[in-house]
Motif scaffolding. Structure first.
Motif, mmCIF file in Angstrom:
data_model
loop_
_atom_site.group_PDB
_atom_site.id
_atom_site.type_symbol
_atom_site.label_atom_id
_atom_site.label_comp_id
_atom_site.label_asym_id
_atom_site.label_seq_id
_atom_site.Cartn_x
_atom_site.Cartn_y
_atom_site.Cartn_z
ATOM 1 N N SER A 263 37.644 30.429 31.004
ATOM 2 C CA SER A 263 36.748 30.423 29.843
ATOM 3 C C SER A 263 35.785 31.606 29.838
ATOM 4 O O SER A 263 35.395 32.083 28.787
ATOM 5 C CB SER A 263 35.975 29.102 29.752
ATOM 6 N N CYS A 264 35.408 32.113 31.013
ATOM 7 C CA CYS A 264 34.462 33.234 31.034
ATOM 8 C C CYS A 264 35.152 34.597 31.151
ATOM 9 O O CYS A 264 34.664 35.574 30.586
ATOM 10 C CB CYS A 264 33.415 33.065 32.135
ATOM 11 N N ALA A 265 36.278 34.685 31.854
ATOM 12 C CA ALA A 265 36.956 35.969 32.032
ATOM 13 C C ALA A 265 38.131 36.138 31.072
ATOM 14 O O ALA A 265 38.594 37.245 30.867
ATOM 15 C CB ALA A 265 37.453 36.113 33.472
ATOM 16 N N GLY A 266 38.600 35.040 30.511
ATOM 17 C CA GLY A 266 39.721 35.113 29.586
ATOM 18 C C GLY A 266 41.060 34.991 30.291
ATOM 19 O O GLY A 266 41.141 34.749 31.491
ATOM 20 N N VAL A 267 42.100 35.178 29.523
ATOM 21 C CA VAL A 267 43.465 35.081 30.053
ATOM 22 C C VAL A 267 43.784 36.379 30.788
ATOM 23 O O VAL A 267 43.558 37.466 30.260
ATOM 24 C CB VAL A 267 44.471 34.848 28.906
ATOM 25 N N PRO A 268 44.317 36.284 32.007
ATOM 26 C CA PRO A 268 44.618 37.505 32.761
ATOM 27 C C PRO A 268 45.803 38.265 32.172
ATOM 28 O O PRO A 268 46.636 37.699 31.475
ATOM 29 C CB PRO A 268 44.947 36.980 34.163
ATOM 30 N N GLU A 269 45.866 39.550 32.482
ATOM 31 C CA GLU A 269 46.984 40.396 32.051
ATOM 32 C C GLU A 269 48.277 39.971 32.738
ATOM 33 O O GLU A 269 49.338 39.987 32.139
ATOM 34 C CB GLU A 269 46.715 41.869 32.404
ATOM 35 N N ARG A 270 48.164 39.635 34.038
ATOM 36 C CA ARG A 270 49.332 39.201 34.818
ATOM 37 C C ARG A 270 48.938 38.020 35.683
ATOM 38 O O ARG A 270 47.796 37.874 36.086
ATOM 39 C CB ARG A 270 49.822 40.332 35.729
#
Length: 145
Positions: A45-52
């Motif tokens: 919720s704070c960093a978002g969805v990761p690239e990988r």
């Protein structure tokens, strides 16, 4: 006169050093301890969805990437000049590049390791990277000071 030049030069170097590290470096550094123990849903919720994402030995590895906010981009320009006093005049064409101000041109790639319980175990950045470039990845996850 020499003293003034030395003072101005010293202040310029200090300003450049502050821009290279900046307040973002402190945020990225604090994230390496403050995020440990954070539950997976809160991280997302704070960093978002990761690239990988990857799984290995019961751990999840999330890779976040902060790309540079700017890049040098070519632009055309035309310059016209005229000499004073009849010494000459000229017309010139040139190629200009935007100049980034306030930071480096490199981004950052952060890896967050989640343990078997789904909580953050580690936040790491590549060796030699400017921590200021990593701050956008974690800035929403650390406590403001």
């Amino acid at each position: 006169m020499a003293a003034r030049v030395a003072i101005v030069l010293g202040l310029s170097v200090a300003c450049l050093a502050a821009c290279a590290t900046g307040p973002g470096a402190e945020v990225a550094q604090r994230a390496q301890t403050e995020l440990v123990g954070m539950p997976k849903d809160r991280l997302l919720s704070c960093a978002g969805v990761p690239e990988r994402q990857a799984m290995a030995e019961g751990r999840e590895y999330y890779t976040y990437i902060a790309r540079p906010a700017y890049a040098a981009s070519p632009m055309s320009s035309i310059g016209v000049g005229a000499g004073s006093g009849g010494f000459g005049s000229g017309v010139g064409l040139g190629l200009g590049f935007s100049v980034p101000v306030g930071g480096g041109t490199s981004g950052c790639e952060a890896t967050v390791v989640l343990g078997r319980g789904g909580a953050v175990e580690q936040v790491s950045y590549p060796a030699g990277v400017s921590l200021s470039a990593c701050a956008p990845i974690v800035q929403n996850c650390v406590q403001p000071r």
